[in-house]
Design a protein around this motif. Structure first.
Motif, mmCIF file in Angstrom:
data_model
loop_
_atom_site.group_PDB
_atom_site.id
_atom_site.type_symbol
_atom_site.label_atom_id
_atom_site.label_comp_id
_atom_site.label_asym_id
_atom_site.label_seq_id
_atom_site.Cartn_x
_atom_site.Cartn_y
_atom_site.Cartn_z
ATOM 1 N N UNK A 1 0.869 -1.354 0.096
ATOM 2 C CA UNK A 1 0.111 0.087 0.145
ATOM 3 C C UNK A 1 0.868 1.295 0.050
ATOM 4 N N UNK A 2 1.900 1.205 0.607
ATOM 5 C CA UNK A 2 2.896 2.416 0.818
ATOM 6 C C UNK A 2 3.372 2.619 -0.487
ATOM 7 N N UNK A 3 4.105 1.609 -1.300
ATOM 8 C CA UNK A 3 4.484 1.770 -2.660
ATOM 9 C C UNK A 3 3.277 2.220 -3.681
ATOM 10 N N UNK A 4 2.261 1.786 -3.467
ATOM 11 C CA UNK A 4 0.941 2.119 -4.289
ATOM 12 C C UNK A 4 0.708 3.546 -4.134
ATOM 13 N N UNK A 5 0.587 4.038 -2.920
ATOM 14 C CA UNK A 5 0.557 5.466 -2.485
ATOM 15 C C UNK A 5 1.522 6.368 -3.018
ATOM 16 N N UNK A 6 2.729 5.853 -2.773
ATOM 17 C CA UNK A 6 4.076 6.586 -3.351
ATOM 18 C C UNK A 6 3.835 6.993 -4.831
ATOM 19 N N UNK A 7 3.554 5.995 -5.547
ATOM 20 C CA UNK A 7 3.681 5.900 -7.148
ATOM 21 C C UNK A 7 2.415 6.967 -7.310
ATOM 22 N N UNK A 8 1.267 6.916 -6.728
ATOM 23 C CA UNK A 8 0.240 7.969 -7.308
ATOM 24 C C UNK A 8 0.626 9.168 -6.884
ATOM 25 N N UNK A 9 1.109 9.530 -5.522
ATOM 26 C CA UNK A 9 1.499 10.838 -5.108
ATOM 27 C C UNK A 9 2.722 11.547 -5.933
ATOM 28 N N UNK A 10 3.251 10.655 -6.630
ATOM 29 C CA UNK A 10 4.363 11.209 -7.729
ATOM 30 C C UNK A 10 3.658 11.969 -8.799
#
Length: 414
Positions: free
Chosen positions: A34-43
């Motif tokens: 979830x952290x990685x998914x959130x990070x990719x979207x936030x970029x």
């Protein structure tokens, strides 16, 4: 569907939603997928850059664009590694929304002394800092020596292991000859403890350009190297395989800055044939071959919004919309007293050519971290808006001492 919705929210909202239920708490707090998914979207929607300013007494600022109002704000990051009396030099690195601040207590050693570094890992988005155990370099000075060159990298491997890479050249204080070189990796293991180890690939860091011509991208940390005039290349360290490699930069170019554009390495080049223009070159990788392609040429007359601009310095591409961040050095004689020594920037959209001039704001939000903790973990104890007009007058921004790294919101924890 709920997970997909949560992955698109700002970190500030998610920090509140941890209290909703145990599922939310575990998802936001410890689910790496979830952290990685959130990070990719936030970029794709976060426009932030961390600025490091000053030559000796350094300060840190987080510039961000308010998506709702298209305004640019500023947060003063009121934290430094170690204590003012213990720091001789300090370094700042950025990776996946995490900041790494490294400081050394003394660069000169007497016979029998050891080098000692202090390291902080900090996530400004979730307001959490971890002070790592001090690093004692496994090298005992045989005589009076000093650290001639020292460079650092910070990144994360595919198995979510955070790593700090340390490149050291140690020289004799008598004849300044290099007597020892070493490369070390300070990493976090599965038991959440940090350990230091040397690796066989020893890289001389003598020709690495300054302390701030480096960045992390896609599992590698890069350093810019100047070998001769107009002969430059990048050294990279792979966080997974822990090996080094090199990438040649285009020859006969005056490279002002190396930055990141659309998840690719980009060069900001001063065009000596067409004075007053800056070119952007993009690195293209095909079948393990590296090529450089000129993408766009920018007429810097667009940056001269006021006639009293003496110098401008390209900082880098600072958001996903492809905007160039430029620092302006202005002639202070024609300015009103309240504007003297206030640092001004221009953000130039490379597609629409829209430009926006802004300062680091006369009011800023100060994030202060607790400075006393026995566990090594720090939490925010103060957040406030403070008036900084008078301080700017005494804090002279020099264009050679402004460094920037793109920052994206992250849920990753130190």
């Amino acid at each position: 569907m709920v997970v997909d919705i949560l992955s698109r929210l700002r970190v500030k909202s998610l920090m509140r939603f941890k209290c909703v239920c145990k599922f939310f708490y575990d998802l936001i707090k410890s689910d790496h997928h979830f952290m990685n998914k959130h990070y990719e979207i936030s970029k794709g929607k976060t426009d932030c850059v961390v600025l490091e300013v000053g030559c000796f007494d350094r300060e840190y600022y987080l510039l961000y664009k308010e998506s709702e109002y298209n305004e640019i704000g500023c947060i003063y990051l009121d934290i430094v590694p170690g204590t003012p009396t213990s720091r001789v030099e300090s370094w700042f690195k950025c990776c996946k929304g995490m900041l790494c601040l490294i400081s050394i207590k003394d660069t000169r050693l007497n016979p029998g002394d050891y080098l000692i570094y202090d390291i902080l890992i900090w996530n400004p988005s979730i307001r959490k800092v971890e002070a790592l155990p001090s690093v004692t370099v496994p090298y005992r000075a045989p005589c009076h020596v000093f650290v001639d060159h020292q460079h650092f990298g910070f990144g994360i491997s595919n198995n979510m292991t955070w790593k700090v890479v340390m490149l050291l050249d140690i020289s004799s204080s008598e004849d300044y000859s290099t007597i020892h070189q070493m490369t070390m990796v300070y990493s976090k293991d599965h038991s959440d403890s940090w350990s230091l180890r040397q690796i066989n690939s020893v890289i001389s860091c003598e020709n690495i350009s300054g302390q701030h011509n480096d960045f992390y991208l896609k599992g590698r940390h890069y350093w810019r190297v100047e070998y001769f005039i107009y002969i430059e290349y990048l050294i990279w360290f792979d966080m997974n395989d822990e090996v080094f490699g090199t990438i040649e930069l285009p020859s006969n170019l005056f490279i002002a800055s190396v930055t990141i554009m659309n998840e690719n390495i980009a060069l900001l080049v001063e065009n000596y044939k067409n004075t007053g223009c800056i070119d952007i070159w993009l690195m293209i990788e095909n079948d393990n071959n590296t090529n450089w392609r000129k993408q766009v040429s920018i007429d810097c007359a667009q940056l001269n919004i006021y006639n009293n601009i003496e110098h401008w310095t390209p900082i880098g591409i600072w958001n996903v919309d492809g905007e160039l961040l430029v620092f302006l050095n202005r002639d202070w004689d024609d300015l009103e007293p309240e504007h003297v020594r206030v640092p001004y920037f221009v953000s130039l959209d490379l597609v629409t050519q829209e430009r926006k001039i802004f300062s680091l704001s006369k009011e800023r939000k100060s994030i202060t971290m607790a400075s006393n903790s026995t566990t090594g973990h720090f939490q925010v104890y103060n957040e406030m808006n403070i008036d900084i007009i008078e301080e700017w007058k005494h804090n002279i921004f020099e264009r050679e001492t402004i460094y920037a790294q793109v920052y994206y919101e992250s849920l990753h924890s130190p």
